[in-house]
Structures are given as structure tokens and as C-alpha cells.
Design a protein around this motif. Sequence first.
Motif, PDB file in Angstrom:
ATOM      1  N   VAL A  28       4.104  19.794   0.328  1.00 28.16           N
ATOM      2  CA  VAL A  28       3.465  19.217   1.510  1.00 28.16           C
ATOM      3  C   VAL A  28       2.072  18.754   1.083  1.00 28.16           C
ATOM      4  N   ALA A  29       1.680  17.576   1.529  1.00 27.02           N
ATOM      5  CA  ALA A  29       0.381  17.021   1.140  1.00 27.02           C
ATOM      6  C   ALA A  29      -0.104  16.076   2.238  1.00 27.02           C
ATOM      7  N   THR A  30      -1.413  15.977   2.363  1.00 22.83           N
ATOM      8  CA  THR A  30      -2.030  15.005   3.268  1.00 22.83           C
ATOM      9  C   THR A  30      -2.705  13.935   2.420  1.00 22.83           C
ATOM     10  N   LEU A  31      -2.289  12.693   2.610  1.00 23.73           N
ATOM     11  CA  LEU A  31      -2.753  11.595   1.766  1.00 23.73           C
ATOM     12  C   LEU A  31      -3.720  10.705   2.535  1.00 23.73           C
ATOM     13  N   THR A  32      -4.742  10.235   1.842  1.00 21.61           N
ATOM     14  CA  THR A  32      -5.694   9.292   2.422  1.00 21.61           C
ATOM     15  C   THR A  32      -5.756   8.040   1.560  1.00 21.61           C
ATOM     16  N   ASN A  33      -6.233   6.968   2.152  1.00 22.18           N
ATOM     17  CA  ASN A  33      -6.291   5.693   1.444  1.00 22.18           C
ATOM     18  C   ASN A  33      -7.464   5.676   0.470  1.00 22.18           C
ATOM     19  N   ASN A  34      -7.170   5.346  -0.769  1.00 23.76           N
ATOM     20  CA  ASN A  34      -8.224   5.205  -1.775  1.00 23.76           C
ATOM     21  C   ASN A  34      -7.810   4.071  -2.698  1.00 23.76           C
ATOM     22  N   SER A  35      -7.848   2.860  -2.148  1.00 21.11           N
ATOM     23  CA  SER A  35      -7.332   1.740  -2.917  1.00 21.11           C
ATOM     24  C   SER A  35      -8.188   0.504  -2.722  1.00 21.11           C
ATOM     25  N   ALA A  36      -8.085  -0.380  -3.673  1.00 21.46           N
ATOM     26  CA  ALA A  36      -8.721  -1.694  -3.618  1.00 21.46           C
ATOM     27  C   ALA A  36      -7.603  -2.734  -3.570  1.00 21.46           C
ATOM     28  N   PRO A  37      -7.933  -3.999  -3.279  1.00 20.24           N
ATOM     29  CA  PRO A  37      -6.867  -5.000  -3.128  1.00 20.24           C
ATOM     30  C   PRO A  37      -5.888  -5.074  -4.284  1.00 20.24           C
ATOM     31  N   ASN A  38      -6.328  -4.827  -5.512  1.00 16.59           N
ATOM     32  CA  ASN A  38      -5.429  -4.957  -6.664  1.00 16.59           C
ATOM     33  C   ASN A  38      -5.287  -3.657  -7.450  1.00 16.59           C
ATOM     34  N   ALA A  39      -5.548  -2.534  -6.787  1.00 14.72           N
ATOM     35  CA  ALA A  39      -5.479  -1.254  -7.491  1.00 14.72           C
ATOM     36  C   ALA A  39      -4.031  -0.878  -7.788  1.00 14.72           C
ATOM     37  N   ASP A  40      -3.796  -0.219  -8.911  1.00 12.06           N
ATOM     38  CA  ASP A  40      -2.444   0.234  -9.230  1.00 12.06           C
ATOM     39  C   ASP A  40      -2.425   1.683  -9.711  1.00 12.06           C
ATOM     40  N   THR A  41      -3.558   2.376  -9.607  1.00  6.10           N
ATOM     41  CA  THR A  41      -3.607   3.791  -9.969  1.00  6.10           C
ATOM     42  C   THR A  41      -4.149   4.591  -8.792  1.00  6.10           C
ATOM     43  N   TYR A  42      -3.541   5.728  -8.539  1.00  7.41           N
ATOM     44  CA  TYR A  42      -3.968   6.596  -7.451  1.00  7.41           C
ATOM     45  C   TYR A  42      -3.424   7.983  -7.718  1.00  7.41           C
ATOM     46  N   GLU A  43      -4.025   8.986  -7.069  1.00  6.53           N
ATOM     47  CA  GLU A  43      -3.703  10.368  -7.371  1.00  6.53           C
ATOM     48  C   GLU A  43      -2.741  10.954  -6.333  1.00  6.53           C
ATOM     49  N   GLU A  44      -2.405  12.251  -6.528  1.00 12.54           N
ATOM     50  CA  GLU A  44      -1.390  12.878  -5.674  1.00 12.54           C
ATOM     51  C   GLU A  44      -1.838  13.015  -4.224  1.00 12.54           C
ATOM     52  N   HIS A  45      -3.156  13.024  -3.957  1.00 14.88           N
ATOM     53  CA  HIS A  45      -3.641  13.171  -2.581  1.00 14.88           C
ATOM     54  C   HIS A  45      -4.015  11.819  -1.974  1.00 14.88           C
ATOM     55  N   GLU A  46      -3.579  10.732  -2.590  1.00 10.64           N
ATOM     56  CA  GLU A  46      -3.939   9.394  -2.133  1.00 10.64           C
ATOM     57  C   GLU A  46      -2.695   8.535  -1.947  1.00 10.64           C
ATOM     58  N   PHE A  47      -2.834   7.504  -1.125  1.00  7.79           N
ATOM     59  CA  PHE A  47      -1.833   6.436  -1.109  1.00  7.79           C
ATOM     60  C   PHE A  47      -2.534   5.125  -1.441  1.00  7.79           C
ATOM     61  N   ASN A  48      -1.773   4.216  -1.987  1.00  5.32           N
ATOM     62  CA  ASN A  48      -2.323   2.926  -2.386  1.00  5.32           C
ATOM     63  C   ASN A  48      -1.899   1.857  -1.370  1.00  5.32           C
ATOM     64  N   LEU A  49      -2.763   0.879  -1.180  1.00  3.91           N
ATOM     65  CA  LEU A  49      -2.513  -0.167  -0.198  1.00  3.91           C
ATOM     66  C   LEU A  49      -2.653  -1.520  -0.875  1.00  3.91           C
ATOM     67  N   THR A  50      -1.652  -2.374  -0.686  1.00  3.52           N
ATOM     68  CA  THR A  50      -1.726  -3.751  -1.178  1.00  3.52           C
ATOM     69  C   THR A  50      -1.277  -4.687  -0.060  1.00  3.52           C
ATOM     70  N   ARG A  51      -1.906  -5.860  -0.017  1.00  3.72           N
ATOM     71  CA  ARG A  51      -1.521  -6.826   1.020  1.00  3.72           C
ATOM     72  C   ARG A  51      -0.288  -7.601   0.592  1.00  3.72           C
ATOM     73  N   VAL A  52       0.535  -7.933   1.548  1.00  6.78           N
ATOM     74  CA  VAL A  52       1.694  -8.781   1.288  1.00  6.78           C
ATOM     75  C   VAL A  52       1.196 -10.216   1.192  1.00  6.78           C
ATOM     76  N   GLU A  53       1.625 -10.894   0.154  1.00  7.25           N
ATOM     77  CA  GLU A  53       1.175 -12.271  -0.096  1.00  7.25           C
ATOM     78  C   GLU A  53       1.436 -13.145   1.125  1.00  7.25           C
ATOM     79  N   GLY A  54       0.397 -13.906   1.503  1.00  6.76           N
ATOM     80  CA  GLY A  54       0.526 -14.824   2.625  1.00  6.76           C
ATOM     81  C   GLY A  54       0.136 -14.233   3.962  1.00  6.76           C
TER      82      GLY A  54
END
Length: 206
Positions: free
Chosen positions: A108-134
Motif C-alpha cells: 500500500v502506498a500514497t503517491l504524489t505528482n513529481n514530474s515535469a513535461p518530459n520526465a521519465d524517472t520517478y520513485e516508488e512514492h511518486e507518479f509521473n504525468l505526461t500530456r497527450v499530444e495535441g
Amino acid sequence: MKSLFNNDDDRGQVGIGTLIVFIAMVLVAAIAAGVLVNTAGFLQATAEDAGQESVDKVTNRVEVVNQHGIVGANDDIETVNLTVRLAAGSSAVDMNSTSIKYLSDNEVATLTNNSAPNADTYEEHEFNLTRVEGTDSDNSFGVLNDGADRYVVSINASKIETGTGGLSTGDKIQLDITSQTGGTTQVILTMPQQLAGANEGDPVKL
């Protein structure tokens, strides 16, 4: 002739004491009325705030459009990807203030956003966010403020599932996505059966 205005039986009681009592009664009534009005106003404002918070919890949330997993090196799912948008009737949702509760049979884990538009690395307590093209035409990365906005939420299951290094066939996870106003979207995913023989990096539908 006896005067009609001189009757010893009819006496008026007039004095400063009576006047003070009368004024005191008026003041007490005025204060009581003021307290009632203030209390009614406070209760109305509290009820409106509570009502708005209840509405926000129901409406201000995201909707998951689709989901897929990425196959890891050991015939398992190492990354879970969710495409999200605003739910119908929702106001803007700031993904930077949104949390995701991850629950599986083992972790069980609580994840928070820790991402930049082109980030591809993140840790176990984080989620990554990327925009869908267009999408995201106003470049408000991280904030869903338009019905056309789409973001991909990526969760690194291989880092969360420390005992197994990923999610195996038949494993089930529950994801509770909660916005800053308390609106929650629940997603339950079961890992598919066709993982055996899949190549590392292949996407599979969940």
C-alpha cells in the motif's frame, strides 16, 4: 360642577425607574434579536460552505478514459498507465495537488505528482504525468482545466512491489485518485493472462 379631569381614583405612575425598566427591556429585546440574526447568518454560511464542499467532492474529480500496462523483464507489469480527463461537470483539477492511493495484495502506498513535461524517472512514492499530444492547448501543464485536456498518469509498480518487482498475471490493484477538493475516482485493475511470451516494453490492455 365637578371636573371630569380630577379623579383621585385614576393615577398615572410616571418616574425615572419606570423609564429605565422600559429602556432595559427594549435593549434586551434588541440584543436578543441581534444574536438570533447573527446566529442565523452563521448557520446559513456554514450550510452553504458544507454544501459547496459536498458538491466539490462529488464533481471535482478526474475520469479514467483508458488504461494499459508495460511489460517488464520477468513477464510481469512494471508500469501502469492511466489516461485521465476532467469528469463531467468538474471544475479544474490540479494534478500537482492530487494524490493516488495504491493498494495491492502485498503493498500500500500514497503517491504524489513529481514530474515535469518530459520526465521519465520517478520513485516508488511518486507518479509521473505526461500530456497527450495535441491536448493542453493553453500549456497549463499539470492542471486539467478543459474538457479536451488529457494526461497520462504513470505508476512504477516495479518499485512499489518490492517483493516481486512487478505485477504478475492475475494480480489485482486498487487505485483511488483524490483531487485537492476531496473528489475521488476509484479504479480496480486486474493483470491480464497473456503476459507469458510478451516482450519487455510491450503495452498490454488492463
